[in-house]
Motif scaffolding. Structure first.
Motif, mmCIF file in Angstrom:
data_model
loop_
_atom_site.group_PDB
_atom_site.id
_atom_site.type_symbol
_atom_site.label_atom_id
_atom_site.label_comp_id
_atom_site.label_asym_id
_atom_site.label_seq_id
_atom_site.Cartn_x
_atom_site.Cartn_y
_atom_site.Cartn_z
ATOM 1 N N PRO A 1 0.972 -1.018 0.086
ATOM 2 C CA PRO A 1 -0.101 -0.147 -0.033
ATOM 3 C C PRO A 1 0.799 1.356 0.021
ATOM 4 O O PRO A 1 0.426 2.245 -0.249
ATOM 5 C CB PRO A 1 -0.741 -0.032 1.169
ATOM 6 N N ALA A 2 2.085 1.092 0.298
ATOM 7 C CA ALA A 2 3.161 2.245 0.416
ATOM 8 C C ALA A 2 3.538 2.528 -0.852
ATOM 9 O O ALA A 2 3.903 3.692 -1.198
ATOM 10 C CB ALA A 2 4.276 2.150 1.298
ATOM 11 N N PHE A 3 3.457 1.575 -1.969
ATOM 12 C CA PHE A 3 4.203 2.029 -3.092
ATOM 13 C C PHE A 3 3.490 1.238 -4.477
ATOM 14 O O PHE A 3 3.405 0.299 -4.778
ATOM 15 C CB PHE A 3 5.444 0.995 -3.421
ATOM 16 N N LYS A 4 2.463 2.145 -4.854
ATOM 17 C CA LYS A 4 1.468 1.760 -5.870
ATOM 18 C C LYS A 4 2.312 1.938 -7.402
ATOM 19 O O LYS A 4 2.673 2.779 -7.555
ATOM 20 C CB LYS A 4 0.327 2.768 -5.974
ATOM 21 N N ALA A 5 1.845 1.078 -8.238
ATOM 22 C CA ALA A 5 2.434 0.975 -9.495
ATOM 23 C C ALA A 5 2.253 2.426 -10.132
ATOM 24 O O ALA A 5 0.822 2.726 -10.182
ATOM 25 C CB ALA A 5 1.891 0.007 -10.306
ATOM 26 N N GLY A 6 3.146 3.009 -10.500
ATOM 27 C CA GLY A 6 2.928 3.971 -11.497
ATOM 28 C C GLY A 6 3.143 5.419 -10.522
ATOM 29 O O GLY A 6 3.333 6.647 -11.051
ATOM 30 N N PRO B 1 8.651 -8.693 4.743
ATOM 31 C CA PRO B 1 9.427 -7.913 3.787
ATOM 32 C C PRO B 1 8.599 -7.102 2.951
ATOM 33 O O PRO B 1 7.595 -7.457 2.592
ATOM 34 C CB PRO B 1 10.337 -8.729 3.047
ATOM 35 N N THR B 2 9.170 -5.943 2.486
ATOM 36 C CA THR B 2 8.427 -5.208 1.341
ATOM 37 C C THR B 2 9.687 -4.974 0.450
ATOM 38 O O THR B 2 10.810 -4.421 0.567
ATOM 39 C CB THR B 2 8.245 -3.831 1.906
ATOM 40 N N ASN B 3 9.186 -5.403 -0.812
ATOM 41 C CA ASN B 3 10.085 -5.269 -2.107
ATOM 42 C C ASN B 3 9.602 -4.183 -2.929
ATOM 43 O O ASN B 3 8.317 -4.305 -3.309
ATOM 44 C CB ASN B 3 10.305 -6.337 -3.120
ATOM 45 N N VAL B 4 10.420 -3.230 -3.624
ATOM 46 C CA VAL B 4 9.851 -2.352 -4.657
ATOM 47 C C VAL B 4 11.037 -2.165 -5.738
ATOM 48 O O VAL B 4 12.151 -2.345 -5.536
ATOM 49 C CB VAL B 4 9.904 -0.956 -3.987
ATOM 50 N N ILE B 5 10.441 -1.925 -6.795
ATOM 51 C CA ILE B 5 11.144 -1.667 -7.901
ATOM 52 C C ILE B 5 10.928 -0.461 -8.924
ATOM 53 O O ILE B 5 9.568 -0.233 -9.164
ATOM 54 C CB ILE B 5 11.164 -2.838 -9.085
ATOM 55 N N ILE B 6 11.772 0.501 -8.800
ATOM 56 C CA ILE B 6 11.648 1.610 -9.374
ATOM 57 C C ILE B 6 12.239 1.792 -10.868
ATOM 58 O O ILE B 6 13.427 1.534 -10.987
ATOM 59 C CB ILE B 6 12.120 2.748 -8.569
ATOM 60 N N ASN B 7 11.795 2.149 -11.782
ATOM 61 C CA ASN B 7 12.226 2.207 -13.181
ATOM 62 C C ASN B 7 13.277 3.353 -13.445
ATOM 63 O O ASN B 7 13.409 4.272 -12.304
ATOM 64 C CB ASN B 7 11.191 2.142 -14.126
ATOM 65 N N LYS C 1 12.754 5.981 -14.862
ATOM 66 C CA LYS C 1 12.216 7.371 -14.725
ATOM 67 C C LYS C 1 11.673 7.956 -13.455
ATOM 68 O O LYS C 1 11.176 8.849 -13.366
ATOM 69 C CB LYS C 1 11.136 7.287 -15.831
ATOM 70 N N GLY C 2 11.936 6.837 -12.518
ATOM 71 C CA GLY C 2 11.550 7.182 -11.214
ATOM 72 C C GLY C 2 10.269 6.977 -10.768
ATOM 73 O O GLY C 2 9.700 7.144 -9.796
ATOM 74 N N LYS C 3 9.581 5.959 -11.586
ATOM 75 C CA LYS C 3 8.422 5.281 -11.047
ATOM 76 C C LYS C 3 8.445 4.061 -10.582
ATOM 77 O O LYS C 3 9.199 3.178 -11.133
ATOM 78 C CB LYS C 3 7.596 5.330 -12.744
ATOM 79 N N VAL C 4 7.332 3.733 -9.632
ATOM 80 C CA VAL C 4 7.306 2.476 -9.057
ATOM 81 C C VAL C 4 6.706 1.457 -10.041
ATOM 82 O O VAL C 4 5.572 1.833 -10.722
ATOM 83 C CB VAL C 4 6.503 2.542 -7.821
ATOM 84 N N VAL C 5 7.246 0.702 -10.466
ATOM 85 C CA VAL C 5 6.771 -0.699 -11.257
ATOM 86 C C VAL C 5 6.186 -2.027 -10.938
ATOM 87 O O VAL C 5 5.429 -2.703 -11.405
ATOM 88 C CB VAL C 5 7.812 -0.718 -12.538
ATOM 89 N N PHE C 6 6.608 -2.104 -9.532
ATOM 90 C CA PHE C 6 6.475 -3.416 -8.725
ATOM 91 C C PHE C 6 6.669 -3.080 -7.246
ATOM 92 O O PHE C 6 7.601 -2.163 -6.838
ATOM 93 C CB PHE C 6 7.326 -4.614 -9.478
ATOM 94 N N SER C 7 5.644 -3.780 -6.727
ATOM 95 C CA SER C 7 5.903 -3.752 -5.181
ATOM 96 C C SER C 7 5.492 -5.031 -4.427
ATOM 97 O O SER C 7 4.293 -5.325 -5.087
ATOM 98 C CB SER C 7 5.517 -2.288 -4.443
#
Length: 233
Positions: free
Chosen positions: A91-96, A197-203, A205-211
């Motif tokens: 919920p802390a890192f929404k795609a886009g 754990p919480t995993n996040v991927i930022i592309n 362009k600085g956008k969240v693409v997965f969490s």
């Protein structure tokens, strides 16, 4: 994990409705052998299957509880994981959404900040060395980090809740091939992270693409998939 193991068992048998029916017979009474005919105890083959690196093939059309264990190829594993439910989004890192970069230094001296990460894919992990779910996913995280270790455009950072010394001691026994940041409670709080754990991927362009939050048997697959999508765009 029990629910996922059941799903994995059903995917690794034959296919379709028959596979679902056969999955009901995969239990402690199942007969599991390898290609040489060696029989495995339930505890042994259960651990192999739980590693997600081995599969079961039904081999006796007259008996629903006889299987051969085999080591899966990467393609086999990807196909299996693609059929599992997608990990729960954080919920802390929404795609886009735009990612708020921070400035900090890892225990190995690696400088982390907007300038250093500009144009790179960031793979971020929030974790606690005392949390069993965090410990459980370490092999999967290392698998992904090892795959991209020569790629300077993919950066792996783990934000740990513990202090530096306990973290260094822990990773000596349980290596994690990420740049490690200690004393990360305030950093986690500022990013509204309270589940581990919480995993996040930022592309790039600085956008969240997965969490995702919590452990998931297919986390390595989703991390690799998301990294490749980030690199391609």
């Amino acid at each position: 994990m029990k629910t996922y193991l059941f799903i994995i068992f059903s995917l690794l048998t034959t296919s379709g409705l028959k596979a679902q029916a056969l999955a009901l017979s995969i239990d402690s009474t199942s007969i599991v052998v390898d290609s040489t005919g060696k029989r495995y105890t339930y505890d042994s083959w259960k651990d192999f299957i739980a590693s997600t690196r081995y599969g079961l093939k039904h081999y006796d059309t007259d008996a629903a509880n006889k299987f051969v264990i085999y080591k899966m190829s990467e393609a086999d594993r990807d196909q299996m994981f693609a059929n599992l439910p997608k990990p729960t989004e954080s919920p802390a890192f929404k795609a886009g959404q735009d990612f708020g970069y921070f400035k900090i230094q890892a225990l190995d001296g690696f400088a982390i900040g907007p300038d250093e990460l500009a144009g790179k894919t960031l793979v971020l992990n929030f974790w606690d060395i005392k949390d069993p779910a965090c410990q459980e996913e370490l092999p999967a995280l290392n698998e992904v980090a090892e795959r991209y270790k020569e790629d300077k455009d993919v950066v792996f950072i783990a934000i740990g809740l513990g202090a530096g010394y306990p973290m260094k001691k822990f990773v000596k026994e349980h290596p994690l091939q990420y740049h490690l940041v200690a004393d990360g409670k305030s950093l986690a709080a500022s990013n509204n992270v309270d589940l581990y754990p919480t995993n996040v991927i930022i592309n790039k362009k600085g956008k969240v693409v997965f969490s995702n939050v919590g452990s998931h048997p297919a986390i390595a697959y989703w991390l690799k998939k998301s990294i490749e999508e980030s690199k391609a765009n």
